[in-house]
Design an enzyme around this catalytic site. Sequence first.
Site, PDB file in Angstrom:
ATOM      1  N   SER A  86       0.847  -1.183   0.000  1.00  0.00           N
ATOM      2  CA  SER A  86       0.000   0.000   0.000  1.00  0.00           C
ATOM      3  C   SER A  86       0.893   1.247   0.000  1.00  0.00           C
ATOM      4  CB  SER A  86      -0.958  -0.038   1.195  1.00  0.00           C
ATOM      5  OG  SER A  86      -1.972   0.917   1.055  1.00  0.00           O
ATOM      6  N   HIS A 137      -7.800  -5.292  -1.093  1.00  0.00           N
ATOM      7  CA  HIS A 137      -6.525  -4.683  -0.733  1.00  0.00           C
ATOM      8  C   HIS A 137      -5.825  -5.446   0.397  1.00  0.00           C
ATOM      9  CE1 HIS A 137      -3.747  -1.298  -0.669  1.00  0.00           C
ATOM     10  NE2 HIS A 137      -3.937  -1.126   0.620  1.00  0.00           N
TER      11      HIS A 137
END
Length: 673
Positions: free
Chosen positions: A533, A646
């Site tokens: 991320s 994610h």
Amino acid sequence: MPTAKRLITAEDLYRVELPSDVRLSPDGRYIIYKVQRVEKKTEKKYSNLWLVSTQAAAPRQFTHGDQADSSPRWSPDGSQIAFLSNRADKEKPAQIYLIPFSGGEARKLTDIQGEIGELSWSPDGKKLLCTVRKTDKEELEREKDEQKKKLGVVARHYDRVFYKLDGYGYLPHERTHLWLVDVRTGKGKQLTDHPVWDEQTPTFSPDGKRIAFLSNHALDPDLDPDAVNLFVMPATDGGGKDGNPKKIKTPEGSKIQPSFSPEGKWIAYFGQEGKGLGYKNFGLWIVLADGSKPAKNLTEKYDLHTLAGVINDCGSPEQMPPTWSNDGKRLYFQVAIHGSSVLKSISVSGEDLKDVIGEGGVVGSFSLDRAQSSVAYFYGQMDDPGQVYIHEIGNGSTRHLTRLNRGLLDGVDLGKVEEAWFKGPDGNELQGWIVFPPKFNPKKKYPSIMEIHGGPLTQYGKFFMHEFSYLASKGFVVYFSNPRGGRGYGEEHAKAIWGAWGQADYVDLMAWADFMAKKPYIDTRRMGVTGGSYGGYMTVWLIGHTERFKAAVTQRCVSNFVSEWGSSDFNWTFEYEVDAEPPFKDFKKWWELSPIAYIGNAKTPTLVIHNEGDLRCPIEQSEQVFVALKRLGVDTEFVRFPDEFHGLSRTGRTDRRIARLNHISRWFEKYLV
């Protein structure tokens, strides 16, 4: 002779059990909590409720079966427990169940067509307050027709900006509203109803006559996401249909988790002051429930962030609302600090700040008994994904009541962990940790991996990370830190990269690498780097700005802020992080803060990992990196995980989590060993 300990494996993820939802009974004698497990054959995750006596008896399983039981909540008299479960139909949202504490079968209470959340009892034990997002009419119609159900969605039609959410998917058109459920009949009553406004975190006043909640009543909440306000309404009214909630004046800014004082005079909540200023501390605020005086931030002068966040890959600490003392003179709350999540208390005057559970680990869900003589809580540590603890407030004694995962971890050599404080390039104090390989020999030279956390507004710390131990078991020294831009070290530390990613954070990370390079056991020719991320952003930034690292793995990265704008589930709000007008007005800044702008300098062999269902950082962010590295002739590979959001590394399907770990270790073994 004691049995030699083995090394931890990627496959051990199948054996890890995760506790959460720790709740102490009103009389302080028992604790109910949830335990999640993985079934290897089907890759499904199940959770059941467990009970443990505070008198140190062995824990016992309270609910059974292959389903998801969650959110256990004691009735005010302690005679029964309400919880959510999908046991009746695993393809549909969970319903509310009641189970007697004395034993017996759970009784299904509701049959609501929608998603139920945020469950709590009325003070008299006759009703349950919850949030409900009803199922869209189109979905209900499709469920009734087998052929339409088989064919699935024909088209999605939206007129709002926030129409998707990572970890959830595409959002329904229905909004989240407040409901009351009768405990005797199971009949539900919807209290609020508006086509644009959502209501969140409702809580009863102590006399049960009022409900406080949070809601954003901006003309378009999606375009003004921090316009969250505190409201109070009669518990018998309906906000949108039958009544008008009263807005309690508070400073503008994000807010969470209101909580009434025992006499109902005050409401406490956590909040930030200002809009679009995500770097600011969440403070502990109190305001008169009638809104007659300005709200007061009790923790502002202490420079504390009053949330529980600490990153790990085996569960996460639950954020709890402010908890009042019985006399209304003190509040208990969590704080993220120096890699820990601690439990503190403070007087309503904002003085006399005290530690209840200090630094050294991570306090998650906590609750006090009716007499407030003891507090039960989740506690995770560097070598433990979490246990249930009890702390006696009077004498300060603490005991752990569970031994979850000890059968696994006591037989595994996790390697030694060392904490380090070091100076950043601007004289700033920085904190990091070093995980040594099992059977570490200080006279040898080791390859190393620097891990960079995501966020960036969070922290690494004193919480079990299976990934770090696994990579250390492969012979790597693994080191991680909290550079500027994260939490736990004051507001200025967090603010340092606001609108300036890749600046103060970059030099802090390089200072950390320099610090480690001076260690006699580090082979400076075999240093690697990885992160996910925002950590993936920094990994791509690093390979475009330095040749320090011999190999890199970037995971679910942000690489191009220009294309990230509008395509992420956070969509336009990246303007806050970048601190700029939209890219069509200020292209230059968005591009200059994008790692892809510097990818032409990259020479570091880089593995690119991304999840195809990622809505936070769409996979095109990594596709650009992979293609650019290929075009440059830099050794690279692309690993894509289907059907994963994610958070694969933390909450994804276990076989995919294992495959991810194996790819990371394979890449680093290729270049560093």
